[in-house]
Design a protein around this motif. Structure first.
Motif, PDB file in Angstrom:
ATOM      1  N   ASP A 336       0.806  -1.203   0.000  1.00 31.36           N
ATOM      2  CA  ASP A 336       0.000   0.000   0.000  1.00 31.36           C
ATOM      3  C   ASP A 336       0.851   1.271   0.000  1.00 31.36           C
ATOM      4  OD1 ASP A 336      -0.008  -1.708   2.353  1.00 31.36           O
ATOM      5  OD2 ASP A 336      -0.768  -0.025   3.484  1.00 31.36           O
ATOM      6  N   HIS A 388       0.754  -8.056   2.319  1.00 30.86           N
ATOM      7  CA  HIS A 388       0.895  -6.633   2.626  1.00 30.86           C
ATOM      8  C   HIS A 388       2.303  -6.133   2.343  1.00 30.86           C
ATOM      9  CE1 HIS A 388       2.231  -3.609   5.672  1.00 30.86           C
ATOM     10  NE2 HIS A 388       1.085  -3.023   5.394  1.00 30.86           N
ATOM     11  N   GLU A 420      -7.655  -4.964  -0.178  1.00 31.85           N
ATOM     12  CA  GLU A 420      -6.912  -3.790  -0.660  1.00 31.85           C
ATOM     13  C   GLU A 420      -5.701  -4.198  -1.496  1.00 31.85           C
ATOM     14  OE1 GLU A 420      -5.559   0.619   0.172  1.00 31.85           O
ATOM     15  OE2 GLU A 420      -6.197  -0.491   1.934  1.00 31.85           O
ATOM     16  N   GLN A 421      -4.948  -5.211  -1.052  1.00 30.96           N
ATOM     17  CA  GLN A 421      -3.753  -5.600  -1.806  1.00 30.96           C
ATOM     18  C   GLN A 421      -4.124  -6.238  -3.146  1.00 30.96           C
ATOM     19  OE1 GLN A 421      -1.596  -4.032  -0.543  1.00 30.96           O
ATOM     20  NE2 GLN A 421      -1.969  -4.040   1.667  1.00 30.96           N
ATOM     21  N   ASN A 424      -4.649  -3.344  -5.216  1.00 32.60           N
ATOM     22  CA  ASN A 424      -3.367  -2.675  -5.444  1.00 32.60           C
ATOM     23  C   ASN A 424      -2.571  -3.325  -6.566  1.00 32.60           C
ATOM     24  OD1 ASN A 424      -3.910  -0.803  -3.486  1.00 32.60           O
ATOM     25  ND2 ASN A 424      -2.584  -1.710  -1.923  1.00 32.60           N
ATOM     26  N   SER A 485      -7.886  -1.707   5.994  1.00 29.02           N
ATOM     27  CA  SER A 485      -7.297  -1.023   4.842  1.00 29.02           C
ATOM     28  C   SER A 485      -5.953  -0.449   5.240  1.00 29.02           C
ATOM     29  CB  SER A 485      -8.227   0.101   4.367  1.00 29.02           C
ATOM     30  OG  SER A 485      -8.116   1.224   5.232  1.00 29.02           O
ATOM     31  N   THR A 486      -5.315   0.234   4.316  1.00 32.74           N
ATOM     32  CA  THR A 486      -4.028   0.859   4.617  1.00 32.74           C
ATOM     33  C   THR A 486      -4.157   1.905   5.718  1.00 32.74           C
ATOM     34  OG1 THR A 486      -2.122   1.994   3.647  1.00 32.74           O
ATOM     35  CG2 THR A 486      -4.271   2.682   2.888  1.00 32.74           C
TER      36      THR A 486
END
Length: 699
Positions: A336, A388, A420-421, A424, A485-486
């Motif tokens: 992130d 992550h 999220e990743q 990403n 999340s980040t």
């Protein structure tokens, strides 16, 4: 650019050496160090001694203490009082690659040239050597308009010991080295080197040995006659010869090109004119931008230095390996951060983006299952995602796990960031492809993109008939917990992943990038991705609360938080080259109009602005990340075409003060509470502000 307050630390780092010469804050520790996510614990001593014995120097030390006092006592010593330059008689000019300090009689320029690091697969050794030389140049100018001679000096005083590089038989390199890893040196034959307890015990020696190895101070001196001006160029050089990482064996790339630290010194000094010219080119490139105010220029320069201070350019089995450490935390290639530093790397070093993406695929990719929070025991097909990070403190994590993520936590710091990743990887790879047209990369990873689409859809709902465009299912990696999340240290307005509008925006952008990549290759995949984007945009538009005047941050549990990053994800289709999806007149015009209303209604001191005009990412959390603010500023001004000229200038000043005052000791930091750095210190991610260079002046 002359900052209003010159009293702050900045990193000065060669590219890819994970080393930094940090100084600038007055009366604080400073110095050079490798592989440390913080300021060196030492002193930098720069100035001159008059013939009558008075010292004049910059205030780049906490307090002057000498270990000599442990051994001897001199009760009769009555030295002249030192002159330590104060803010009133110092000036600092802070440019993109040059940090210049001026005071009566002396000027110091710390030069940090940077350019594109050539793709190692295509570049010559000479090109790679120039790009990866692990040294920082310092140019000292002494202007003695007095009636007595001076001794100009530069010294480092860390907690280490030194040996001389020069002796009666060899004066090619003049200076000192510690364990063949850190050196202060010059090739200027007028200079002399010294080692002693402190600079004054060296320059006022009561013995005849210039290299007294019990002392921890190493430096250079040069005689400056009365009425004369002298220049001394020196370098702070680094060299770590042995393996740099563990669990995967790699070395610094520069070890392939430089035999030892002496080779580094000779090369840096012989190429000083080229490095100075490159630094001047970078300085002019930023200074000449009349569409940016001085605070924006300051923030870009500050972030760039901090980014390079965290970089490691490695070689593993004769292949390049690029690692960016996460500032003080030292996590390696935190994904992130990678996605936010993407824009800087695509401007200067696109191959590093591909390098990191492929390492995630080959080492840190995993497949999971998903569950509904209402019934965590029942698992459904999930899909692919990515860790992550790749490890911490130069130790690669066991594959495919990160150093950070752990199971059993429900939407708390250190839980998994699976959703999220996943986004990403799609967004980073997509923007890379959009700007570089790397057909080979896409051909080799086409299947990964398809897996990512399946995975995204399953996290909405494994049953296609029940999908609503938002993440509703959690990863089995959490062992019954909830993903984050980040924004891991915020409240649930940005911290949790499920039904989060910030992450929904990232999913929308991911679907569109997959749609565009497959449009002419696989109609079914392309249409499925586009339909998913439509569903997500529809859900976000429906989430707009007319009474609140914005889309609540989390579309569940009567959440009433307002967040600026609802607009963040627009940057990805825009930078990919699909700007039509970010237009009020395009196929997602309704969504864009809603986001514009959302932003305009929360961009005020009642909701998401601090009283001084600084941006507050969430209305319910006093915790902001400068890197994310930079992206959202670009989105608001350049993509949404919102006129923020006056407000932006006020915000830029406030954000610059966060760095110069709130994070003055920690160099460029990212995470702030009411303008005070509380975490993410010494951080690389703020380089996301490189986006400002792409803005149209009218915005």
């Amino acid at each position: 650019m002359i900052p209003e307050n010159p009293d702050f630390h900045a990193q000065h780092s060669p590219m890819g050496a994970h080393s930094s010469f940090t100084l600038g804050m007055h009366h604080a520790n400073s110095g050079a160090v490798s592989e440390k996510g913080s300021v060196a614990e030492g002193a930098t001593l720069v100035g001159y001694r008059t013939a009558s014995g008075q010292y004049h120097y910059f205030p780049f030390f906490d307090k002057l203490e000498s270990e000599k006092e442990r051994y001897v006592s001199d009760e009769n010593a009555e030295p002249l009082p030192d002159v330590i330059f104060s803010k009133e008689n110092m000036q600092r000019e802070y440019l993109w690659a040059t940090d210049k300090f001026s005071a009566p009689g002396v000027q110091m320029e710390v030069i940090s040239p940077f350019d594109s690091i050539p793709d190692p697969a295509k570049a010559s050794d000479d090109e790679m050597r120039f790009a990866s030389c692990p040294a920082t140049l310092v140019r000292l100018t002494f202007n003695n308009q007095s009636q007595e001679d001076w001794q100009g000096f530069f010294a480092l005083s860390p907690d280490t010991r030194w040996t001389a590089l020069d002796n009666d038989n060899n004066r090619q390199i003049i200076g000192g080295v510690s364990r063949d890893q850190l050196a202060v040196a010059t090739t200027n034959q007028e200079a002399k080197s010294f080692m002693d307890f402190t600079h004054d015990t060296a320059l006022d020696r009561d013995h005849s040995r210039s290299h007294f190895l019990l002392g921890q101070t190493c430096g250079l001196e040069i005689t400056v006659p009365a009425g004369a001006q002298k220049e001394l160029v020196l370098c702070v050089a680094y060299y770590l010869e042995n393996k740099a990482t563990f669990n995967r064996t790699s070395k610094y790339y520069y070890t392939k090109l430089f035999a030892d630290i002496k080779h580094v010194i000779n090369y840096a000094m012989s190429e000083q004119d080229r490095y100075f010219a490159l630094a001047a080119k970078r300085d002019e490139e930023l200074s000449s931008r009349t569409d940016l105010n001085d605070e924006q220029k300051f923030l870009i320069a500050h972030a760039t230095r901090s980014y390079y201070g965290s970089t490691e350019f490695l070689i593993e089995s004769d292949k390049p390996l690029w690692v960016v450490n996460e500032g003080e935390y030292l996590m390696m290639n935190t994904f992130d951060l990678t996605i936010d530093m993407l824009f800087f790397e695509l401007k200067f070093n696109p191959w590093t983006v591909k390098n990191i993406l492929e390492n995630f695929v080959s080492h840190y990719r995993y497949y999971d299952e998903v569950f509904s929070p209402e019934n965590p025991e029942k698992l459904y097909p999930g899909g692919v995602s990515f860790a992550h990070d790749m490890g911490v403190a130069n130790q690669f994590s066991p594959e495919p796990f990160s150093s950070y993520e752990t199971s059993g936590l429900d939407r708390k710091c250190f839980s998994f960031m699976t959703y999220e990743q996943l986004c990403n990887w799609v967004l980073t790879a997509g923007v890379y492809l959009g700007q570089n047209k790397d057909a080979d990369f896409f051909t080799r990873h086409r299947g990964i993109f398809q897996d990512c689409l399946t995975s995204l859809l399953n996290r909405d709902n494994p049953d296609p008939e029940k999908r609503n465009g938002l993440m509703s299912f959690e990863s089995s990696m959490t062992k019954g917990g909830g993903e984050i999340s980040t924004y891991d240290s915020l409240d649930h307005s940005l911290g949790q992943s499920r039904n989060n509008i910030y992450l929904a925006g990232k999913a929308w952008a991911s679907y569109l990038i997959i749609h565009k990549l497959f449009k002419d290759l696989d109609t079914k995949v392309s249409e499925e991705a586009f339909s998913a984007a439509e569903l997500t945009a529809k859900a976000l538009c429906a989430g707009y609360d007319e009474d609140l005047g914005f889309i609540p941050a989390v579309l569940e549990n009567n959440n009433k938080s307002a967040i600026i990053p609802a607009i963040e994800a627009l940057v990805y289709p825009w930078e990919f080259g699909a700007k039509e999806y970010c237009s009020e007149n395009g196929p997602f015009g309704d969504y864009i109009k809603v986001l514009k209303r959302h932003f305009n209604n929360i961009h005020n001191t009642d909701t998401c602005l601090y009283p001084d005009g600084a941006w507050k990412l969430s209305s319910t959390a006093d915790n902001s990340w400068m890197s994310k603010i930079s992206i959202c500023q670009y989105v608001a001004r350049e993509i949404l075409k919102i006129d923020l000229k006056e407000a932006s200038a006020q915000a830029d000043l406030a954000h610059a003060r966060w760095q110069r005052e709130g994070a003055k000791y920690h160099a460029c930091s990212d995470q702030f509470t009411s303008g005070k750095a509380i975490g993410s210190l010494y951080y690389p991610r703020i380089v996301s502000n490189i986006l400002w260079l792409k803005e149209s002046a009218k915005h």
